[in-house]
Design a protein around this motif. Structure first.
Motif, PDB file in Angstrom:
ATOM      1  N   THR A 154       0.834  -1.209   0.000  1.00 40.23           N
ATOM      2  CA  THR A 154       0.000   0.000   0.000  1.00 40.23           C
ATOM      3  C   THR A 154       0.860   1.247   0.000  1.00 40.23           C
ATOM      4  O   THR A 154       0.602   2.205  -0.741  1.00 40.23           O
ATOM      5  N   ARG A 155       1.908   1.249   0.830  1.00 38.95           N
ATOM      6  CA  ARG A 155       2.819   2.396   0.865  1.00 38.95           C
ATOM      7  C   ARG A 155       3.534   2.570  -0.472  1.00 38.95           C
ATOM      8  O   ARG A 155       3.690   3.692  -0.966  1.00 38.95           O
ATOM      9  N   VAL A 156       3.976   1.468  -1.044  1.00 41.75           N
ATOM     10  CA  VAL A 156       4.707   1.531  -2.308  1.00 41.75           C
ATOM     11  C   VAL A 156       3.826   2.095  -3.412  1.00 41.75           C
ATOM     12  O   VAL A 156       4.253   2.971  -4.180  1.00 41.75           O
ATOM     13  N   ASP A 157       2.603   1.617  -3.524  1.00 42.84           N
ATOM     14  CA  ASP A 157       1.707   2.099  -4.574  1.00 42.84           C
ATOM     15  C   ASP A 157       1.436   3.598  -4.417  1.00 42.84           C
ATOM     16  O   ASP A 157       1.362   4.330  -5.412  1.00 42.84           O
ATOM     17  N   LEU A 158       1.295   4.050  -3.170  1.00 48.87           N
ATOM     18  CA  LEU A 158       1.056   5.476  -2.934  1.00 48.87           C
ATOM     19  C   LEU A 158       2.284   6.294  -3.317  1.00 48.87           C
ATOM     20  O   LEU A 158       2.175   7.342  -3.971  1.00 48.87           O
TER      21      LEU A 158
ATOM     22  N   VAL B 124       6.944  14.055   6.126  1.00 50.88           N
ATOM     23  CA  VAL B 124       6.745  12.610   6.224  1.00 50.88           C
ATOM     24  C   VAL B 124       5.259  12.299   6.083  1.00 50.88           C
ATOM     25  O   VAL B 124       4.441  12.756   6.890  1.00 50.88           O
ATOM     26  N   LEU B 125       4.925  11.545   5.056  1.00 55.69           N
ATOM     27  CA  LEU B 125       3.549  11.115   4.828  1.00 55.69           C
ATOM     28  C   LEU B 125       3.361   9.757   5.490  1.00 55.69           C
ATOM     29  O   LEU B 125       4.002   8.777   5.108  1.00 55.69           O
ATOM     30  N   VAL B 126       2.484   9.704   6.490  1.00 56.81           N
ATOM     31  CA  VAL B 126       2.241   8.469   7.228  1.00 56.81           C
ATOM     32  C   VAL B 126       0.938   7.848   6.729  1.00 56.81           C
ATOM     33  O   VAL B 126      -0.104   8.503   6.706  1.00 56.81           O
ATOM     34  N   VAL B 127       1.027   6.580   6.346  1.00 57.18           N
ATOM     35  CA  VAL B 127      -0.118   5.860   5.792  1.00 57.18           C
ATOM     36  C   VAL B 127      -0.730   4.970   6.873  1.00 57.18           C
ATOM     37  O   VAL B 127      -0.009   4.178   7.492  1.00 57.18           O
ATOM     38  N   PRO B 128      -2.017   5.086   7.148  1.00 58.50           N
ATOM     39  CA  PRO B 128      -2.638   4.248   8.175  1.00 58.50           C
ATOM     40  C   PRO B 128      -2.478   2.755   7.889  1.00 58.50           C
ATOM     41  O   PRO B 128      -2.356   2.344   6.727  1.00 58.50           O
ATOM     42  N   TYR B 129      -2.489   1.963   8.957  1.00 63.15           N
ATOM     43  CA  TYR B 129      -2.297   0.519   8.765  1.00 63.15           C
ATOM     44  C   TYR B 129      -3.564  -0.189   8.289  1.00 63.15           C
ATOM     45  O   TYR B 129      -3.543  -1.393   8.029  1.00 63.15           O
ATOM     46  N   ALA B 130      -4.651   0.546   8.151  1.00 61.55           N
ATOM     47  CA  ALA B 130      -5.887  -0.041   7.617  1.00 61.55           C
ATOM     48  C   ALA B 130      -6.438   0.866   6.525  1.00 61.55           C
ATOM     49  O   ALA B 130      -6.380   2.090   6.626  1.00 61.55           O
TER      50      ALA B 130
ATOM     51  N   ASN C 105      -7.333   1.611   2.081  1.00 64.66           N
ATOM     52  CA  ASN C 105      -6.629   1.936   0.846  1.00 64.66           C
ATOM     53  C   ASN C 105      -6.948   3.378   0.476  1.00 64.66           C
ATOM     54  O   ASN C 105      -8.055   3.869   0.748  1.00 64.66           O
ATOM     55  N   PHE C 106      -6.008   4.045  -0.176  1.00 65.14           N
ATOM     56  CA  PHE C 106      -6.132   5.488  -0.381  1.00 65.14           C
ATOM     57  C   PHE C 106      -5.771   5.866  -1.812  1.00 65.14           C
ATOM     58  O   PHE C 106      -4.768   6.543  -2.058  1.00 65.14           O
ATOM     59  N   PRO C 107      -6.591   5.444  -2.770  1.00 65.80           N
ATOM     60  CA  PRO C 107      -6.273   5.700  -4.182  1.00 65.80           C
ATOM     61  C   PRO C 107      -6.483   7.153  -4.597  1.00 65.80           C
ATOM     62  O   PRO C 107      -5.949   7.581  -5.620  1.00 65.80           O
ATOM     63  N   LYS C 108      -7.267   7.921  -3.824  1.00 68.18           N
ATOM     64  CA  LYS C 108      -7.550   9.316  -4.183  1.00 68.18           C
ATOM     65  C   LYS C 108      -6.990  10.233  -3.101  1.00 68.18           C
ATOM     66  O   LYS C 108      -7.719  10.937  -2.418  1.00 68.18           O
ATOM     67  N   LEU C 109      -5.668  10.237  -2.981  1.00 70.56           N
ATOM     68  CA  LEU C 109      -5.007  10.956  -1.901  1.00 70.56           C
ATOM     69  C   LEU C 109      -5.331  12.440  -1.892  1.00 70.56           C
ATOM     70  O   LEU C 109      -5.503  13.044  -0.829  1.00 70.56           O
TER      71      LEU C 109
END
Length: 277
Positions: A18-22, A137-143, A145-149
């Motif tokens: 998920t982090r990589v795709d973002l 630093v952009l922190v991505v939640p552990y739950a 998906n965020f395709p439309k950041l």
């Protein structure tokens, strides 16, 4: 300034993808590249090797993750390079990630998940990256998906130094947003100049307008202890897809509540948050 180099923390956990795709999505949007940095603990190895070097098992994990990230990068059409911490204790991997982050325009890391991250990454690694990297630093939640950041970007604004850094650091995301809003936090216990007399809340809107960003401006009054709950409640009610906020690192008296807001957000966040310190 566009994000020409995006560093993303990679590891062997399921949320790595998920982090990589973002990170790939952001880099592609800005015509940039990605640096995938493996910084992971290896407790079994560190107990038998006084130098704390990465074991063959961990090196094999790195190759597995590297193969997956390479495929994702090729599909996205984004250049990617890799690095791996050669030493695997908690202090070593944090130091390695922080040093790598200083050569990036943006850092993408994950929220710590006690269920999957224990023994894999240090619990305080994300916090240390925020406070010591000198980069947003952009922190991505552990739950989730965020395709439309950048669908709806909200700025948590108190006119303080850290908030000003977040506003500037997040400008590439604000200018790309479909909707931008600013939540001016005021009140007797709120930190920052926005809590003081005579503050003109329209100044932040004028600043954003100079960058071509039309913002929806509103004011909220909150007790310090309730700021995180208020921000996340607003984010949920208004379908916010990204939050920009300043991060504080002073945890001793008299700044304990300021630092507490940052730590509470790191524990409770439900949307991606860009922190600047």
């Amino acid at each position: 300034m566009p994000y020409k180099t995006v560093l993303v923390h990679i590891d062997s956990t399921p949320r790595c993808a998920t982090r990589v795709d973002l990170a790939l999505s952001i880099a592609k949007q800005h015509g940039g590249r990605v640096h995938a940095c493996m910084a992971q603990l290896d407790p079994a190895k560190s107990m038998i090797d006084p130098v704390h070097r990465a074991s063959d098992r961990l090196k094999q994990e790195f190759e597995r993750v590297k193969e997956d990230v390479t495929a994702r990068a090729e599909a996205a059409g984004v250049e990617v390079r890799f690095s791996m911490s050669p030493l695997v204790t908690s202090a070593n991997v944090i130091h390695y990630l922080v040093r790598a982050a200083r050569h990036a325009d943006l850092v993408v890391v994950g929220q710590y998940d006690r269920e999957t991250d224990k023994g894999v990454v240090p619990e305080d690694m994300t916090e240390q990256a925020i406070l010591n990297a000198g980069r947003p630093v952009l922190v991505v939640p552990y739950a989730g998906n965020f395709p439309k950041l950048t669908d709806h970007v909200m700025v948590a604004w108190n006119a303080g130094r850290e908030a000003a850094r977040a506003l500037s650091d997040g400008m590439p995301l604000l200018t790309a947003s479909r909707k931008a809003s600013v939540l001016v936090i005021r009140g007797p216990n709120a930190e920052g100049e926005a809590a003081g007399p005579g503050y003109d809340k329209d100044e932040v809107a004028h600043f954003l307008a100079g960058h071509g960003v039309t913002s929806d401006l509103r004011t909220a009054t909150a007790e310090q202890i309730g700021i995180v709950d208020m921000l996340l409640s607003r984010a949920a009610d208004e379908s916010v897809t990204l939050l920009l906020m300043g991060a504080h690192g002073h945890y001793g008296f008299p700044h304990i509540l300021r630092g507490g807001v940052t730590r509470d957000m790191l524990r409770q966040m439900t949307v991606p948050v860009l922190f600047s310190h």
